[in-house]
Design a protein around this motif. Structure first.
Motif, PDB file in Angstrom:
ATOM      1  N   HIS A 142      19.579 -37.175  33.085  1.00  0.00           N
ATOM      2  CA  HIS A 142      20.188 -35.671  32.047  1.00  0.00           C
ATOM      3  C   HIS A 142      18.588 -35.597  31.686  1.00  0.00           C
ATOM      4  O   HIS A 142      18.210 -34.149  31.305  1.00  0.00           O
ATOM      5  CB  HIS A 142      21.541 -35.310  31.609  1.00  0.00           C
ATOM      6  CG  HIS A 142      21.446 -35.116  30.017  1.00  0.00           C
ATOM      7  ND1 HIS A 142      21.521 -36.018  28.998  1.00  0.00           N
ATOM      8  CD2 HIS A 142      21.441 -34.362  29.143  1.00  0.00           C
ATOM      9  CE1 HIS A 142      20.950 -36.230  28.327  1.00  0.00           C
ATOM     10  NE2 HIS A 142      21.354 -34.779  27.566  1.00  0.00           N
TER      11      HIS A 142
ATOM     12  N   TYR B 107      15.920 -34.944  34.669  1.00  0.00           N
ATOM     13  CA  TYR B 107      16.160 -32.934  33.639  1.00  0.00           C
ATOM     14  C   TYR B 107      15.774 -32.155  32.718  1.00  0.00           C
ATOM     15  O   TYR B 107      15.127 -30.979  32.796  1.00  0.00           O
ATOM     16  CB  TYR B 107      17.652 -32.456  34.100  1.00  0.00           C
ATOM     17  CG  TYR B 107      18.346 -33.257  35.281  1.00  0.00           C
ATOM     18  CD1 TYR B 107      17.716 -33.244  36.847  1.00  0.00           C
ATOM     19  CD2 TYR B 107      19.907 -33.731  35.774  1.00  0.00           C
ATOM     20  CE1 TYR B 107      18.480 -34.174  37.650  1.00  0.00           C
ATOM     21  CE2 TYR B 107      20.743 -34.400  36.198  1.00  0.00           C
ATOM     22  CZ  TYR B 107      19.681 -34.542  37.443  1.00  0.00           C
ATOM     23  OH  TYR B 107      20.636 -35.238  38.849  1.00  0.00           O
ATOM     24  N   PHE B 108      16.183 -32.150  32.160  1.00  0.00           N
ATOM     25  CA  PHE B 108      15.355 -31.829  30.569  1.00  0.00           C
ATOM     26  C   PHE B 108      13.693 -31.887  30.015  1.00  0.00           C
ATOM     27  O   PHE B 108      13.581 -30.951  30.052  1.00  0.00           O
ATOM     28  CB  PHE B 108      15.589 -31.931  29.267  1.00  0.00           C
ATOM     29  CG  PHE B 108      17.061 -31.735  28.834  1.00  0.00           C
ATOM     30  CD1 PHE B 108      16.767 -30.262  28.380  1.00  0.00           C
ATOM     31  CD2 PHE B 108      17.927 -32.009  28.821  1.00  0.00           C
ATOM     32  CE1 PHE B 108      18.142 -29.308  28.069  1.00  0.00           C
ATOM     33  CE2 PHE B 108      19.626 -31.640  27.516  1.00  0.00           C
ATOM     34  CZ  PHE B 108      19.284 -29.895  27.704  1.00  0.00           C
TER      35      PHE B 108
ATOM     36  N   TYR C  91      12.152 -29.508  33.192  1.00  0.00           N
ATOM     37  CA  TYR C  91      12.589 -27.578  32.781  1.00  0.00           C
ATOM     38  C   TYR C  91      11.398 -27.699  31.411  1.00  0.00           C
ATOM     39  O   TYR C  91      10.545 -26.542  31.721  1.00  0.00           O
ATOM     40  CB  TYR C  91      14.195 -27.529  31.743  1.00  0.00           C
ATOM     41  CG  TYR C  91      13.593 -27.143  31.236  1.00  0.00           C
ATOM     42  CD1 TYR C  91      14.178 -25.291  32.330  1.00  0.00           C
ATOM     43  CD2 TYR C  91      13.491 -26.464  30.032  1.00  0.00           C
ATOM     44  CE1 TYR C  91      13.742 -23.903  32.172  1.00  0.00           C
ATOM     45  CE2 TYR C  91      13.332 -25.018  29.528  1.00  0.00           C
ATOM     46  CZ  TYR C  91      13.859 -23.722  30.450  1.00  0.00           C
ATOM     47  OH  TYR C  91      14.221 -22.225  29.922  1.00  0.00           O
TER      48      TYR C  91
ATOM     49  N   LEU D   4      21.179 -29.920  35.261  1.00  0.00           N
ATOM     50  CA  LEU D   4      21.679 -30.067  33.728  1.00  0.00           C
ATOM     51  C   LEU D   4      23.556 -29.305  34.326  1.00  0.00           C
ATOM     52  O   LEU D   4      23.997 -30.000  33.668  1.00  0.00           O
ATOM     53  CB  LEU D   4      20.460 -29.148  33.501  1.00  0.00           C
ATOM     54  CG  LEU D   4      19.611 -29.898  32.805  1.00  0.00           C
ATOM     55  CD1 LEU D   4      18.722 -29.132  31.721  1.00  0.00           C
ATOM     56  CD2 LEU D   4      19.989 -30.988  32.038  1.00  0.00           C
TER      57      LEU D   4
ATOM     58  N   VAL E 218      22.757 -27.387  26.112  1.00  0.00           N
ATOM     59  CA  VAL E 218      22.066 -27.167  27.768  1.00  0.00           C
ATOM     60  C   VAL E 218      20.912 -25.784  27.373  1.00  0.00           C
ATOM     61  O   VAL E 218      19.782 -26.363  27.003  1.00  0.00           O
ATOM     62  CB  VAL E 218      22.044 -26.825  29.104  1.00  0.00           C
ATOM     63  CG1 VAL E 218      21.515 -26.722  30.065  1.00  0.00           C
ATOM     64  CG2 VAL E 218      22.652 -29.030  29.641  1.00  0.00           C
TER      65      VAL E 218
ATOM     66  N   LEU F   7      19.420 -26.230  23.490  1.00  0.00           N
ATOM     67  CA  LEU F   7      18.013 -27.441  24.248  1.00  0.00           C
ATOM     68  C   LEU F   7      17.012 -26.880  24.807  1.00  0.00           C
ATOM     69  O   LEU F   7      16.017 -26.271  24.522  1.00  0.00           O
ATOM     70  CB  LEU F   7      18.492 -28.738  24.198  1.00  0.00           C
ATOM     71  CG  LEU F   7      16.936 -30.018  24.790  1.00  0.00           C
ATOM     72  CD1 LEU F   7      16.860 -29.826  22.775  1.00  0.00           C
ATOM     73  CD2 LEU F   7      17.787 -31.370  24.757  1.00  0.00           C
ATOM     74  N   SER F   8      17.267 -25.853  25.611  1.00  0.00           N
ATOM     75  CA  SER F   8      16.570 -25.495  26.627  1.00  0.00           C
ATOM     76  C   SER F   8      15.889 -23.972  25.589  1.00  0.00           C
ATOM     77  O   SER F   8      14.787 -23.620  26.029  1.00  0.00           O
ATOM     78  CB  SER F   8      16.714 -24.615  27.972  1.00  0.00           C
ATOM     79  OG  SER F   8      18.562 -24.223  27.607  1.00  0.00           O
TER      80      SER F   8
ATOM     81  N   ILE G 113      12.629 -25.629  23.723  1.00  0.00           N
ATOM     82  CA  ILE G 113      11.884 -26.032  24.588  1.00  0.00           C
ATOM     83  C   ILE G 113      10.841 -25.013  24.557  1.00  0.00           C
ATOM     84  O   ILE G 113      10.224 -24.628  25.234  1.00  0.00           O
ATOM     85  CB  ILE G 113      12.820 -26.291  25.810  1.00  0.00           C
ATOM     86  CG1 ILE G 113      13.286 -28.297  25.992  1.00  0.00           C
ATOM     87  CG2 ILE G 113      11.208 -27.048  26.563  1.00  0.00           C
ATOM     88  CD1 ILE G 113      13.579 -28.964  27.063  1.00  0.00           C
TER      89      ILE G 113
END
Length: 433
Positions: A172, A175-176, A179, A198, A230, A233-234, A237
């Motif tokens: 995972h 995947y971040f 992203y 995710l 998700v 945190l996205s 980012i």
């Protein structure tokens, strides 16, 4: 202040570097080079000025990310001590030292740390050269946290499940990474693909936790909580990629969400494992809250210094002011916790004292950046004096349950490790040019 600027090939290097750390080999443990910071020998990185108080000599390895983690890892121990003293003095129901309380505090620390280390790794990738040692070190420290989380799962559910968790968790993180790469490159399709991966992860992780908890943690509830992880945190980012001052508050919000989740997971795993104590009694909750607030203090302080060192304008920049405001919000929250326990007047007194010691750390960071040994020594002397003041304060408000000398001794480690992390960050930026 020195400023390091990103290069045009960031996206490709970000994928290569963090994917190597996050992907692993089907759950293999980290290499020796990525061992958790707590296993590293701490030595004074540079020879301090002769007048520096020996009790607060900076301790660092030259790796600012591992050293910041070392400084942060000291805080859960401090939180346990403070919570125990307050619980005894105020006769707070429950137990701060039960197995269930310990599990909740441990998961609180590890999950919160995951978010901050992920944010720091992304910020480092966006700021330094993509093939820099600094970025590789940030990625390795993030992976050390993943290994520590897997070890916590292993202790409760066995080695096979711990290994399975590590593989799933590293996946995972990958995947971040995808992203983050897509976001920085303006690749909308890449962002959507990473978010879809995710989403699939949340379902798989939900099933995993339901199985290891014997149904105490329903898969649907876990998956829903992870979707919020998700989302938050996205968002952080996104803000980091845009260079938005909102990034610090966004990262704090993402960390706050997983702290809530730690309580839920600890409740389910405690019930499944028949652990002694209640992770939701007042004393256990107090320990978890202090763990989160004190550890967050270290990470937000480290992020603030990183921002000052890497942003044009240093401490006068908009970015630093936003980072410092988020750090001060943590200070206010800590003071409110103290006020709840000891009264509003004592909470206000704590806030003044706490802000003062943060100011001394800022002074130390500025002195380190300017190679001003005299100013660095002066800041360390002030921090040494703060330890005694804080010890006396906590002894008073706990009616002696928290001895002044013991508190002051614990704060010596806080000063040594955080000052060491500042030294390591300064050294890393010098070497990076």
């Amino acid at each position: 202040m020195r400023t390091i600027r990103p290069t045009a090939t960031l996206a490709a290097a970000l994928a290569l570097t963090l994917a190597g750390c996050a992907g692993g080999n089907d759950g293999d443990t980290a290499d020796a080079g990525a061992a958790p910071a707590s296993t590293q020998t701490q030595e004074p990185m540079t020879e301090p000025a002769e007048e520096a108080p020996a009790a607060v000599m900076p301790m660092g390895t030259g790796d600012p990310f591992a050293d910041t983690r070392t400084a942060a890892q000291h805080m859960p121990e401090t939180a346990a001590t403070l919570a125990g003293g307050f619980a005894s003095a105020l006769e707070i129901p429950g137990a701060t030292d039960s197995a269930a309380a310990g599990l909740r505090a441990e998961l609180t620390a590890l999950l919160q740390e995951h978010v901050y280390l992920a944010g720091i790794a992304v910020a480092t990738a966006y700021t330094t050269a993509p093939d820099s040692e600094e970025f590789a070190a940030a990625a390795a420290t993030l992976d050390a946290n993943s290994v520590a989380l897997s070890e916590a799962v292993t202790s409760l559910a066995g080695e096979e499940r711990g290994t399975a968790f590590l593989g799933l968790w590293r996946e995972h993180i990958g995947y971040f990474v995808d992203y983050a790469v897509a976001t920085k490159g303006g690749d909308t399709a890449g962002q959507e693909e990473a978010l879809a991966s995710l989403e699939a992860y949340t379902v798989e992780a939900g099933a995993f936790f339901e199985e290891v908890s014997g149904g105490e943690l329903p898969a649907g509830d876990v998956a829903e909580s992870l979707r919020m992880h998700v989302s938050t945190l996205s968002t952080a980012i996104d803000d980091l990629a845009a260079g938005s001052p909102e990034a610090y508050a966004s990262l704090q919000a993402a960390a706050g969400h997983v702290v809530e989740g730690a309580g839920v997971i600890a409740t389910g795993l405690s019930a499944a494992g028949g652990l002694e104590g209640d992770p939701n009694d007042d004393a256990a909750v107090l320990r978890a809250q202090l763990t989160a607030a004190l550890q967050e203090h270290v990470y937000l302080a480290g992020i603030s210094v990183f921002t000052a060192y890497t942003t044009e304008g240093g401490t006068g920049s908009e970015a630093f002011q936003a980072a410092a405001a988020t750090l001060d919000g943590n200070s206010v929250a800590l003071s409110e916790a103290v006020g709840t326990l000891a009264g509003a007047e004592q909470g206000t007194a704590f806030l003044d004292l706490w802000r003062e010691h943060i100011g001394y750390f800022v002074d130390y960071a500025e002195a380190a950046a300017g190679d001003d040994d005299a100013a660095a020594t002066a800041a360390l002397t002030e921090l040494d004096g703060y330890r005694g003041e804080a010890g006396a304060f906590f002894a008073e408000i706990s009616a002696g349950e928290l001895p002044a000398d013991a508190v002051a001794e614990g704060l010596a480690m806080h000063v040594q490790t955080l000052a060491g992390a500042i030294d390591s960050l300064d050294q890393a930026l010098v070497e990076a040019g």
